[in-house]
Design an enzyme around this catalytic site. Structure first.
Site, short mmCIF file in Angstrom:
data_model
loop_
_atom_site.label_atom_id
_atom_site.label_comp_id
_atom_site.label_asym_id
_atom_site.label_seq_id
_atom_site.Cartn_x
_atom_site.Cartn_y
_atom_site.Cartn_z
N TRP A 22 0.81 -1.22 0.00
CA TRP A 22 0.00 0.00 0.00
C TRP A 22 0.85 1.27 0.00
O TRP A 22 0.33 2.35 -0.21
CB TRP A 22 -0.91 0.00 1.23
N LYS A 23 2.13 1.15 0.35
CA LYS A 23 3.01 2.33 0.45
C LYS A 23 2.42 3.30 1.48
O LYS A 23 1.86 2.86 2.47
CB LYS A 23 3.20 2.97 -0.93
N GLU A 179 11.49 -6.43 -9.08
CA GLU A 179 10.70 -5.28 -9.50
C GLU A 179 11.56 -4.34 -10.35
O GLU A 179 12.32 -3.52 -9.82
CB GLU A 179 10.21 -4.50 -8.28
N GLY A 185 4.77 1.67 -10.84
CA GLY A 185 3.89 2.83 -10.83
C GLY A 185 3.85 3.58 -12.15
O GLY A 185 3.34 4.69 -12.22
N SER A 224 3.60 -2.64 -11.99
CA SER A 224 2.35 -2.45 -12.75
C SER A 224 1.62 -3.76 -13.03
O SER A 224 1.02 -3.92 -14.09
CB SER A 224 2.62 -1.67 -14.04
N GLY A 245 1.55 -2.81 -6.15
CA GLY A 245 1.35 -1.49 -5.55
C GLY A 245 -0.04 -0.97 -5.84
O GLY A 245 -1.01 -1.29 -5.15
N GLY A 246 -0.15 -0.17 -6.90
CA GLY A 246 -1.41 0.51 -7.23
C GLY A 246 -2.64 -0.38 -7.19
O GLY A 246 -3.67 -0.02 -6.58
#
Ligand code: PEP
Length: 262
Positions: A22-23, A179, A185, A224, A245-246
């Protein structure tokens, strides 16, 4: 515990691990809301480890929110000492005590913005293992590295230095997240073939360090990953999961990636 799964036409001895990162996002209330929804969406999933990495402030409530479910919680960072005069830092002991199971280490954002070195990350890997949690060690090349033909070399250095002095027995409990920095991102994903090639190279490095244990180690892809491209990436022989992530911020999109890993 090692389970087998079918990758393409081959049986694979590695688990699939789908982890969210989630950062610096979500208040406690937002974290609990997302996890409550996610639990329902993935409750029947077997054979996939499901992990969410949450910010420090949300960890305690996050662990409580997933209690009794098949979702586990990761921290996104840690300081490699068990206690002491380190103002503002959080120790592995503290994370372990509230029920955190994994810690994301060496993320490219931490390497870049907080100048974390391989040596410091290596200290963190050891501290997390010593506390009885699973490190998720992130490695990956920048665009200029890839363009200069240094992808394999950069990843090898990050793996070797990040896992310096780690035994084969300890390595069984370590996850690597490959990564490519240019894919994080940005909406740019490595093609499945490109990712597979690098995962294979990383596994060769792990083999040279840990022998056959390397065949049991999970190597996740991150950059991504989303519902539309997850199945194709996860079908590659050496891609054993994802760090997302996103697309991990919403329960529906993260659950779709989990389902693609089955
Ligand atoms: C990450 O930060 O680990 C990541 C892979 O981000 P994204 O999925 O948004 O590219």
């Amino acid at each position: 515990e090692i389970t087998t799964r079918l990758v393409g036409s081959e049986m694979c001895i590695r688990d699939s691990v789908i982890a969210g990162n989630w950062k610096m996002n979500k208040t406690n209330a937002e974290a609990v809301e997302m996890l409550t929804e996610l639990k329902g969406l993935v409750k029947d999933v077997e054979g996939v480890k499901i992990v969410i990495g949450a910010p420090f402030t949300a960890l305690s409530d996050a662990v409580k929110a997933v209690e009794g479910s098949n979702v586990e919680i990761a921290a996104e960072n840690v300081y490699p000492k068990s206690s002491g005069a380190y103002t503002g830092e959080v120790s592995p002991t503290m994370l372990k005590a509230i029920g955190v199971k994994y810690v994301i280490l060496g993320h490219s954002e931490r390497r870049e913005y907080f100048k974390e070195s391989n040596e410091f990350i290596n200290e963190k890997v050891k501290a997390v293992l010593a506390a009885g949690m699973t490190p998720i060690l992130c490695v990956g090349e920048k665009l200029e590295d890839r363009e200069a033909g240094r992808t394999a070399e950069v990843n090898e250095t990050q793996v070797r230095e990040g896992l310096k002095d780690i035994t084969a027995e300890e390595a069984k409990n370590i996850i690597i997240a490959y990564e490519p920095v240019w894919a994080i991102g940005t909406g740019k994903t490595a093609t499945p073939e490109m990712a597979q090639e690098t995962h294979k190279e990383i596994r060769e490095v792990l083999k040279s360090m840990f022998g056959t244990v390397a065949d049991e180690m999970v190597i996740q892809y991150g950059g991504s990953m989303k519902p539309e491209n997850a199945a194709e990436l996860l079908a590659q022989a050496d891609i054993d999961g994802g760090l997302i992530g996103g697309a991990s911020l919403e329960a529906a999109s993260f659950a779709k990636i989990v389902l693609a890993a089955k």
